[in-house]
Design a protein around this motif. Structure first.
Motif, PDB file in Angstrom:
ATOM      1  N   ASP A  73      39.138  39.960  41.146  1.00  0.00           N
ATOM      2  CA  ASP A  73      37.713  39.648  41.304  1.00  0.00           C
ATOM      3  C   ASP A  73      37.054  40.575  42.321  1.00  0.00           C
ATOM      4  OD1 ASP A  73      37.853  37.627  39.443  1.00  0.00           O
ATOM      5  OD2 ASP A  73      37.825  35.982  40.901  1.00  0.00           O
ATOM      6  N   LEU A  74      37.756  40.871  43.410  1.00  0.00           N
ATOM      7  CA  LEU A  74      37.204  41.762  44.434  1.00  0.00           C
ATOM      8  C   LEU A  74      37.101  43.197  43.925  1.00  0.00           C
ATOM      9  CD1 LEU A  74      39.195  40.345  47.459  1.00  0.00           C
ATOM     10  CD2 LEU A  74      36.715  40.275  47.222  1.00  0.00           C
ATOM     11  N   LEU A  75      38.129  43.680  43.253  1.00  0.00           N
ATOM     12  CA  LEU A  75      38.124  45.051  42.764  1.00  0.00           C
ATOM     13  C   LEU A  75      37.110  45.263  41.649  1.00  0.00           C
ATOM     14  CD1 LEU A  75      41.970  45.762  42.632  1.00  0.00           C
ATOM     15  CD2 LEU A  75      40.342  46.641  44.314  1.00  0.00           C
ATOM     16  N   ALA A  76      36.758  44.184  40.948  1.00  0.00           N
ATOM     17  CA  ALA A  76      35.826  44.296  39.825  1.00  0.00           C
ATOM     18  C   ALA A  76      34.420  44.701  40.259  1.00  0.00           C
ATOM     19  CB  ALA A  76      35.769  42.976  39.054  1.00  0.00           C
ATOM     20  N   ALA A  77      34.149  44.681  41.566  1.00  0.00           N
ATOM     21  CA  ALA A  77      32.841  45.125  42.054  1.00  0.00           C
ATOM     22  C   ALA A  77      32.604  46.599  41.752  1.00  0.00           C
ATOM     23  CB  ALA A  77      32.716  44.867  43.554  1.00  0.00           C
ATOM     24  N   ASP A  78      33.681  47.403  41.680  1.00  0.00           N
ATOM     25  CA  ASP A  78      33.500  48.833  41.423  1.00  0.00           C
ATOM     26  C   ASP A  78      34.575  49.423  40.517  1.00  0.00           C
ATOM     27  OD1 ASP A  78      35.502  48.513  43.279  1.00  0.00           O
ATOM     28  OD2 ASP A  78      34.625  49.817  44.800  1.00  0.00           O
ATOM     29  N   HIS A  79      35.338  48.559  39.845  1.00  0.00           N
ATOM     30  CA  HIS A  79      36.370  49.014  38.922  1.00  0.00           C
ATOM     31  C   HIS A  79      36.398  48.122  37.683  1.00  0.00           C
ATOM     32  CE1 HIS A  79      37.913  50.820  42.670  1.00  0.00           C
ATOM     33  NE2 HIS A  79      38.545  51.683  41.909  1.00  0.00           N
ATOM     34  N   ALA A  80      36.880  48.668  36.589  1.00  0.00           N
ATOM     35  CA  ALA A  80      37.374  47.830  35.503  1.00  0.00           C
ATOM     36  C   ALA A  80      38.804  47.462  35.864  1.00  0.00           C
ATOM     37  CB  ALA A  80      37.349  48.583  34.182  1.00  0.00           C
ATOM     38  N   VAL A  81      39.124  46.168  35.814  1.00  0.00           N
ATOM     39  CA  VAL A  81      40.423  45.683  36.271  1.00  0.00           C
ATOM     40  C   VAL A  81      41.124  44.977  35.107  1.00  0.00           C
ATOM     41  CG1 VAL A  81      41.662  44.346  37.997  1.00  0.00           C
ATOM     42  CG2 VAL A  81      39.429  45.332  38.565  1.00  0.00           C
ATOM     43  N   LEU A  82      42.303  45.461  34.779  1.00  0.00           N
ATOM     44  CA  LEU A  82      43.112  44.908  33.697  1.00  0.00           C
ATOM     45  C   LEU A  82      44.307  44.189  34.295  1.00  0.00           C
ATOM     46  CD1 LEU A  82      44.122  44.725  30.687  1.00  0.00           C
ATOM     47  CD2 LEU A  82      45.131  47.008  31.053  1.00  0.00           C
ATOM     48  N   THR A  83      44.499  42.925  33.917  1.00  0.00           N
ATOM     49  CA  THR A  83      45.683  42.166  34.309  1.00  0.00           C
ATOM     50  C   THR A  83      46.334  41.601  33.062  1.00  0.00           C
ATOM     51  OG1 THR A  83      44.375  40.143  34.664  1.00  0.00           O
ATOM     52  CG2 THR A  83      44.756  41.558  36.584  1.00  0.00           C
ATOM     53  N   THR A  84      47.604  41.228  33.161  1.00  0.00           N
ATOM     54  CA  THR A  84      48.328  40.735  31.996  1.00  0.00           C
ATOM     55  C   THR A  84      49.481  39.847  32.430  1.00  0.00           C
ATOM     56  OG1 THR A  84      49.507  41.418  29.972  1.00  0.00           O
ATOM     57  CG2 THR A  84      49.843  42.754  31.943  1.00  0.00           C
ATOM     58  N   ASP A  85      49.876  38.937  31.557  1.00  0.00           N
ATOM     59  CA  ASP A  85      51.144  38.229  31.719  1.00  0.00           C
ATOM     60  C   ASP A  85      52.244  39.130  31.167  1.00  0.00           C
ATOM     61  OD1 ASP A  85      49.515  36.151  32.490  1.00  0.00           O
ATOM     62  OD2 ASP A  85      50.055  34.808  30.849  1.00  0.00           O
ATOM     63  N   PRO A  86      53.325  39.395  31.929  1.00  0.00           N
ATOM     64  CA  PRO A  86      54.396  40.230  31.380  1.00  0.00           C
ATOM     65  C   PRO A  86      55.084  39.536  30.206  1.00  0.00           C
ATOM     66  CG  PRO A  86      55.099  39.235  33.439  1.00  0.00           C
ATOM     67  CD  PRO A  86      53.639  38.904  33.281  1.00  0.00           C
ATOM     68  N   ARG A  87      55.635  40.322  29.331  1.00  0.00           N
ATOM     69  CA  ARG A  87      56.292  39.784  28.135  1.00  0.00           C
ATOM     70  C   ARG A  87      57.300  38.690  28.496  1.00  0.00           C
ATOM     71  NH1 ARG A  87      59.206  42.998  24.472  1.00  0.00           N
ATOM     72  NH2 ARG A  87      57.333  44.290  24.268  1.00  0.00           N
TER      73      ARG A  87
ATOM     74  N   ALA B 193      41.654  42.136  52.460  1.00  0.00           N
ATOM     75  CA  ALA B 193      42.293  43.218  53.199  1.00  0.00           C
ATOM     76  C   ALA B 193      43.147  44.076  52.272  1.00  0.00           C
ATOM     77  CB  ALA B 193      43.142  42.652  54.325  1.00  0.00           C
ATOM     78  N   PHE B 194      43.817  43.436  51.326  1.00  0.00           N
ATOM     79  CA  PHE B 194      44.647  44.180  50.381  1.00  0.00           C
ATOM     80  C   PHE B 194      43.775  45.072  49.503  1.00  0.00           C
ATOM     81  CE2 PHE B 194      47.589  45.074  47.007  1.00  0.00           C
ATOM     82  CZ  PHE B 194      48.857  44.967  47.577  1.00  0.00           C
ATOM     83  N   ALA B 195      42.614  44.561  49.054  1.00  0.00           N
ATOM     84  CA  ALA B 195      41.709  45.360  48.232  1.00  0.00           C
ATOM     85  C   ALA B 195      41.195  46.560  48.995  1.00  0.00           C
ATOM     86  CB  ALA B 195      40.545  44.497  47.754  1.00  0.00           C
ATOM     87  N   ASP B 196      40.853  46.364  50.260  1.00  0.00           N
ATOM     88  CA  ASP B 196      40.382  47.486  51.071  1.00  0.00           C
ATOM     89  C   ASP B 196      41.452  48.571  51.187  1.00  0.00           C
ATOM     90  OD1 ASP B 196      37.945  46.257  51.498  1.00  0.00           O
ATOM     91  OD2 ASP B 196      38.464  45.503  53.504  1.00  0.00           O
ATOM     92  N   ARG B 197      42.685  48.149  51.426  1.00  0.00           N
ATOM     93  CA  ARG B 197      43.767  49.117  51.560  1.00  0.00           C
ATOM     94  C   ARG B 197      44.041  49.812  50.231  1.00  0.00           C
ATOM     95  NH1 ARG B 197      45.926  53.216  53.696  1.00  0.00           N
ATOM     96  NH2 ARG B 197      48.212  53.282  53.801  1.00  0.00           N
ATOM     97  N   LEU B 198      43.981  49.074  49.135  1.00  0.00           N
ATOM     98  CA  LEU B 198      44.219  49.678  47.827  1.00  0.00           C
ATOM     99  C   LEU B 198      43.154  50.725  47.518  1.00  0.00           C
ATOM    100  CD1 LEU B 198      45.715  49.873  45.165  1.00  0.00           C
ATOM    101  CD2 LEU B 198      44.445  47.880  44.353  1.00  0.00           C
ATOM    102  N   ARG B 199      41.909  50.419  47.821  1.00  0.00           N
ATOM    103  CA  ARG B 199      40.847  51.406  47.611  1.00  0.00           C
ATOM    104  C   ARG B 199      41.104  52.664  48.441  1.00  0.00           C
ATOM    105  NH1 ARG B 199      37.342  46.638  47.423  1.00  0.00           N
ATOM    106  NH2 ARG B 199      36.306  46.543  45.388  1.00  0.00           N
ATOM    107  N   ALA B 200      41.555  52.484  49.680  1.00  0.00           N
ATOM    108  CA  ALA B 200      41.818  53.641  50.541  1.00  0.00           C
ATOM    109  C   ALA B 200      42.961  54.488  49.963  1.00  0.00           C
ATOM    110  CB  ALA B 200      42.169  53.175  51.952  1.00  0.00           C
ATOM    111  N   VAL B 201      44.018  53.846  49.480  1.00  0.00           N
ATOM    112  CA  VAL B 201      45.143  54.586  48.899  1.00  0.00           C
ATOM    113  C   VAL B 201      44.695  55.329  47.647  1.00  0.00           C
ATOM    114  CG1 VAL B 201      47.393  54.331  47.779  1.00  0.00           C
ATOM    115  CG2 VAL B 201      46.892  53.073  49.885  1.00  0.00           C
ATOM    116  N   LEU B 202      43.901  54.685  46.813  1.00  0.00           N
ATOM    117  CA  LEU B 202      43.410  55.328  45.599  1.00  0.00           C
ATOM    118  C   LEU B 202      42.423  56.446  45.921  1.00  0.00           C
ATOM    119  CD1 LEU B 202      42.905  52.253  43.248  1.00  0.00           C
ATOM    120  CD2 LEU B 202      44.744  53.952  43.194  1.00  0.00           C
ATOM    121  N   GLY B 203      41.672  56.257  46.990  1.00  0.00           N
ATOM    122  CA  GLY B 203      40.634  57.222  47.310  1.00  0.00           C
ATOM    123  C   GLY B 203      41.153  58.521  47.857  1.00  0.00           C
TER     124      GLY B 203
END
Length: 274
Positions: free
Chosen positions: A48-62, A264-274
């Motif tokens: 939900d947080l990442l969806a502010a500036d990304h398309a976010v895909l999640t899934t249940d693993p097989r 906090a995790f979303a902020d760090r993930l954005r920084a790593v991706l950026g």
């Protein structure tokens, strides 16, 4: 304070031997969040947080949750799960993607990086439980076989105690009882049984191809929780990072930091991706 719910599009994708449940939020560069054995619901706050500036895909693993197998006794391997992720990215048509995998999902995304499809540009493997990169792999194999046998013999609580011991996770007994001492729901029981019987070996015993990960076209990042020091997944992540010649990326919290502090995790993930 009220929050606005993020619109979610759900769907099902037919893949070889299975039908996958998936969810998409937001718009922008594609980020895929995957775990194993956790399902898509574990990532809802982060997605939900990442969806502010990304398309976010999640899934249940097989084999877990709403992702059904044609043969419920089929083992889940990192290669099969990596192929599922690639097919999902192609299906939603928003790649190339950055993919974050946590725990068993981290092993899935490492397998995806080795396959190196053009649909993926970055994989972040957050705390993969890889026995094969560790010097005590033989003891870990033996412990895992005892744990699986304990679970299949009907001792659920004993198996989870052995799981925590293997993972080098220290938890107060009252917390262990609260998490694993009660009666699981039918879906939780089915997912647990699939994890122990069909997922642990394929995931934890998987041997990464260091040369393919180091020299391939996909950017590979090893993520570690700041509070995971000394745990199995911390040790495995550091060992693999050393073999790849990269520094681990530190993330807030523990093995499930994306649940503990999603912002906090979303902020760090954005920084790593950026």
């Amino acid at each position: 304070m009220t929050t606005t719910a993020v619109p979610v599009t759900t769907g099902r994708l037919r893949v070889p031997d299975a039908e996958l449940h998936y969810e998409v939020r937001g718009s922008g560069p594609l980020v895929v969040l995957v775990a194993a054995p956790m399902d898509a619901g574990a990532f809802t706050p982060l997605a939900d947080l990442l969806a502010a500036d990304h398309a976010v895909l999640t899934t249940d693993p097989r084999g877990i949750g709403r992702s059904r197998l044609d043969d419920p006794a089929q083992d889940s391997t990192p290669q099969l799960r990596a192929d599922d992720i690639a097919r999902l990215v192609a299906h939603v048509g928003a790649g190339p993607a950055a993919v974050l995998g946590s725990s068993g999902g981290a092993v899935s995304v490492l397998a995806l990086a080795q396959a190196a499809p053009p649909l993926v540009h970055t994989v972040i493997a957050h705390e993969p439980p890889l026995y094969e990169v560790l010097d005590d792999r033989d003891a870990l194999h033996a412990g895992a076989e005892r744990m699986i046998g304990t679970y299949l013999a009907g001792d659920r609580l004993g198996a989870w105690r052995q799981f925590l011991d293997l993972a080098d996770i220290v938890m107060p007994e009252e917390a262990v009882q609260a998490m694993f001492g009660g009666e699981p729901s039918p879906q939780q029981a089915a997912d647990e049984r699939y994890q122990f019987e069909h997922m642990v070996r394929g995931t934890c015993y998987w041997r990464p191809d260091v040369a393919a990960l180091r020299d391939g076209p996909v950017r590979v990042v090893l993520g570690i929780g700041e509070d995971s020091g000394g745990e199995l997944c911390d040790r495995a992540s550091r060992a693999l990072a050393a073999r790849l010649g990269v520094e681990p990326a530190m993330f807030p919290g523990s093995h499930v930091g994306f649940l503990e502090d999603p912002a906090a995790f979303a902020d760090r993930l954005r920084a790593v991706l950026g």
